[in-house]
Design a protein around this motif. Sequence first.
Motif, PDB file in Angstrom:
ATOM      1  N   UNK A  22      11.176  -6.438  25.870  1.00  0.00           N
ATOM      2  CA  UNK A  22      11.020  -7.796  25.344  1.00  0.00           C
ATOM      3  C   UNK A  22       9.983  -7.827  24.228  1.00  0.00           C
ATOM      4  N   UNK A  23       8.905  -7.065  24.368  1.00  0.00           N
ATOM      5  CA  UNK A  23       7.882  -7.051  23.318  1.00  0.00           C
ATOM      6  C   UNK A  23       8.417  -6.370  22.059  1.00  0.00           C
ATOM      7  N   UNK A  24       9.227  -5.313  22.207  1.00  0.00           N
ATOM      8  CA  UNK A  24       9.822  -4.654  21.041  1.00  0.00           C
ATOM      9  C   UNK A  24      10.789  -5.593  20.334  1.00  0.00           C
ATOM     10  N   UNK A  25      11.617  -6.288  21.111  1.00  0.00           N
ATOM     11  CA  UNK A  25      12.581  -7.210  20.535  1.00  0.00           C
ATOM     12  C   UNK A  25      11.876  -8.356  19.810  1.00  0.00           C
ATOM     13  N   UNK A  31       8.540  -9.462  12.752  1.00  0.00           N
ATOM     14  CA  UNK A  31       8.160  -8.620  11.609  1.00  0.00           C
ATOM     15  C   UNK A  31       9.388  -7.810  11.193  1.00  0.00           C
ATOM     16  N   UNK A  32      10.151  -8.263  10.198  1.00  0.00           N
ATOM     17  CA  UNK A  32      11.360  -7.537   9.799  1.00  0.00           C
ATOM     18  C   UNK A  32      11.014  -6.243   9.057  1.00  0.00           C
ATOM     19  N   UNK A  33      11.912  -5.273   9.157  1.00  0.00           N
ATOM     20  CA  UNK A  33      11.738  -4.026   8.424  1.00  0.00           C
ATOM     21  C   UNK A  33      12.144  -4.260   6.978  1.00  0.00           C
ATOM     22  N   UNK A  34      11.278  -3.882   6.077  1.00  0.00           N
ATOM     23  CA  UNK A  34      11.589  -3.996   4.652  1.00  0.00           C
ATOM     24  C   UNK A  34      11.347  -2.643   4.010  1.00  0.00           C
ATOM     25  N   UNK A  35      12.373  -2.161   3.331  1.00  0.00           N
ATOM     26  CA  UNK A  35      12.231  -0.918   2.608  1.00  0.00           C
ATOM     27  C   UNK A  35      11.532  -1.187   1.283  1.00  0.00           C
TER      28      UNK A  35
END
Length: 156
Positions: A22-25, A31-35
Motif C-alpha cells: 500500500x505504501x509503494x502504491x 510521485x510519478x516517474x519522469x524521465x
Amino acid sequence: MDFAAANRGAFVILLVAAMMGASWLTGSMVIPDRLPTRPVIVTPEDDPAAPFPTGNVENGAILANAICSRCHSFTPSAQDTAGPSLFGVYGRPTGRQPGYTYSSSLVSLGGQWDEARLNAWLRNPAAFSPGTRMSFRGLPDINGRADIIAWLKTLH
C-alpha cells in the motif's frame, strides 16, 4: 509453538506485506516517474556534434584480426566465408558484394559504407539493420571502432 502463535505470526507477516504494498502504491501515485528530457551523462556516441576520433591503423589491424577474422577475410582474392570479404568494403555499396547473399534488411538500406555507417554498424549491427544475420553484438568502444574503420580504409 502452538497453532494460535503460528497463526498470529503469519498474520503479522501478511499485514506487513500489505502495508508495504500500500505504501509503494501510494508513493507511485503521489510521485510519478519522469524521465529526463535528455541524458544526464552525454557520451561521445550520444553527442552527434562530437568529432569522430582519428583511428590508429595498427591497432585497427590487431582488433579486426582478433574480432572480425572468425567470419571475414581481408585479402582481395579470398573466398567469402560466414561473412563477406572486407577487402575494399569502405566505399562499397551497402549489402552488395558479388557472390555473397546478404540479409534482406541490409540489402534494403542502400547507400555506401562510409565512416558514419561503419561506425553505426560496428557499434550495434542488430540496431543498424534489424534482421541482420550477423551475430556480432557490437563494439561499444568508439576508439576501437575508429581504429578498425581506419584500417578498413587502407584495404584497397
